[in-house]
Enzyme design. Structure first.
Site, PDB file in Angstrom:
ATOM      1  N   GLU A  63      -1.632  -2.003   6.331  1.00  0.00           N
ATOM      2  CA  GLU A  63      -2.258  -0.931   5.407  1.00  0.00           C
ATOM      3  C   GLU A  63      -3.398  -1.123   5.252  1.00  0.00           C
ATOM      4  O   GLU A  63      -4.306  -1.878   5.719  1.00  0.00           O
ATOM      5  CB  GLU A  63      -1.264  -0.928   4.179  1.00  0.00           C
ATOM      6  N   GLU A  74       6.437  -0.602  13.701  1.00  0.00           N
ATOM      7  CA  GLU A  74       6.884  -0.212  14.912  1.00  0.00           C
ATOM      8  C   GLU A  74       5.892   0.052  15.901  1.00  0.00           C
ATOM      9  O   GLU A  74       5.848  -0.301  17.170  1.00  0.00           O
ATOM     10  CB  GLU A  74       7.588   1.076  14.945  1.00  0.00           C
ATOM     11  N   CYS A 111       9.738   6.380  10.634  1.00  0.00           N
ATOM     12  CA  CYS A 111       8.981   7.444  10.389  1.00  0.00           C
ATOM     13  C   CYS A 111       8.885   8.335  11.498  1.00  0.00           C
ATOM     14  O   CYS A 111       9.011   8.101  12.627  1.00  0.00           O
ATOM     15  CB  CYS A 111       7.602   7.141   9.500  1.00  0.00           C
TER      16      CYS A 111
HETATM   17  N1  THU Z   1       6.510   1.696   7.274  1.00  0.00           N
HETATM   18  C1  THU Z   1       6.787   1.299   8.331  1.00  0.00           C
HETATM   19  O1  THU Z   1       5.989   0.235   8.762  1.00  0.00           O
HETATM   20  N2  THU Z   1       7.813   1.642   9.279  1.00  0.00           N
HETATM   21  C2  THU Z   1       8.745   2.559   9.021  1.00  0.00           C
HETATM   22  O2  THU Z   1       9.613   2.897   9.662  1.00  0.00           O
HETATM   23  C3  THU Z   1       8.704   3.353   7.686  1.00  0.00           C
HETATM   24  C4  THU Z   1       7.364   3.164   6.952  1.00  0.00           C
HETATM   25  C5  THU Z   1       5.292   1.530   6.694  1.00  0.00           C
HETATM   26  C6  THU Z   1       4.213   2.368   6.422  1.00  0.00           C
HETATM   27  C7  THU Z   1       3.445   1.767   5.015  1.00  0.00           C
HETATM   28  O3  THU Z   1       2.698   0.826   5.200  1.00  0.00           O
HETATM   29  C8  THU Z   1       4.929   1.558   4.263  1.00  0.00           C
HETATM   30  O4  THU Z   1       5.676   1.311   5.104  1.00  0.00           O
HETATM   31  C9  THU Z   1       4.949   2.635   3.245  1.00  0.00           C
HETATM   32  O5  THU Z   1       5.338   3.765   3.775  1.00  0.00           O
END
Ligand code: THU
Length: 161
Positions: A63, A74, A111
């Site tokens: 992040e 991913e 996502c």
């Molecule tokens: N996130 C992922 O790394 N992969 C996913 O499939 C869904 C969301 C992360 C992005 C962000 O750092 C956190 O989860 C919250 O959305």
């Protein structure tokens, strides 16, 4: 004319219903949540892929204070594979897990942006990734092929229209 798109997915209730290799991959993804940098969401995601040569590639979310700069587990994994000596090998199976301060006991699915990236990976490599999704416990879902969860997706062939 009405067209329909649908897909099947498997739902498992307990870890011990998975085959040994899939469970090992899922547990690797669970372990990878500990590497995640999720300072803002506290939603720690881990991903682990098995390649066609049996090698393992991992990813975790990364992040940023500028939230839009955040990268999902991913896509970190895809970049990591591309940067590795195994970039010409093919992802067979991809496990995704997450850990929060809550129960973390139901699956998360990739996502929209990650579906887009994984779809392009499948198209470029003529492959279908077996997706294993689960929290730290609880149900496990398995989908055969990311393309199933991004139906009618936008792809690079659209650029030539
Ligand atoms: N996130 C992922 O790394 N992969 C996913 O499939 C869904 C969301 C992360 C992005 C962000 O750092 C956190 O989860 C919250 O959305």
């Amino acid at each position: 004319m009405l067209h329909t798109k649908s897909f099947n997915y498997q739902v498992f209730t307990h870890d011990n219903e998975l085959n040994h290799q899939d469970l090992e991959l899922l547990n690797n993804a669970r372990q990878m949540t500990k590497h995640s940098y999720a300072a803002y969401s506290k939603f720690h995601v881990g991903a682990c892929a098995m390649l066609d040569n049996g090698k393992i590639i991992t990813g975790c979310n990364y992040e940023n204070a500028s939230f839009g700069a955040t990268i999902c587990a991913e896509r970190v994994l895809l970049g990591s594979l591309q940067a590795s000596e195994y970039r010409n090998n093919i992802i067979k199976t991809l496990a995704i897990s997450y850990c929060t301060n809550g129960l973390s006991n139901s699956p998360v699915t990739p996502c929209g942006i990650c579906r887009q990236s994984l779809l392009e990976y499948e198209i470029n490599n003529g492959c279908s990734i077996k997706l294993i999704m689960a929290g730290m416990s609880g149900e496990i879902w398995i989908i055969e092929g990311v393309h199933n969860i991004i139906p009618l997706g936008y792809t690079k062939t659209d650029l030539t229209k």
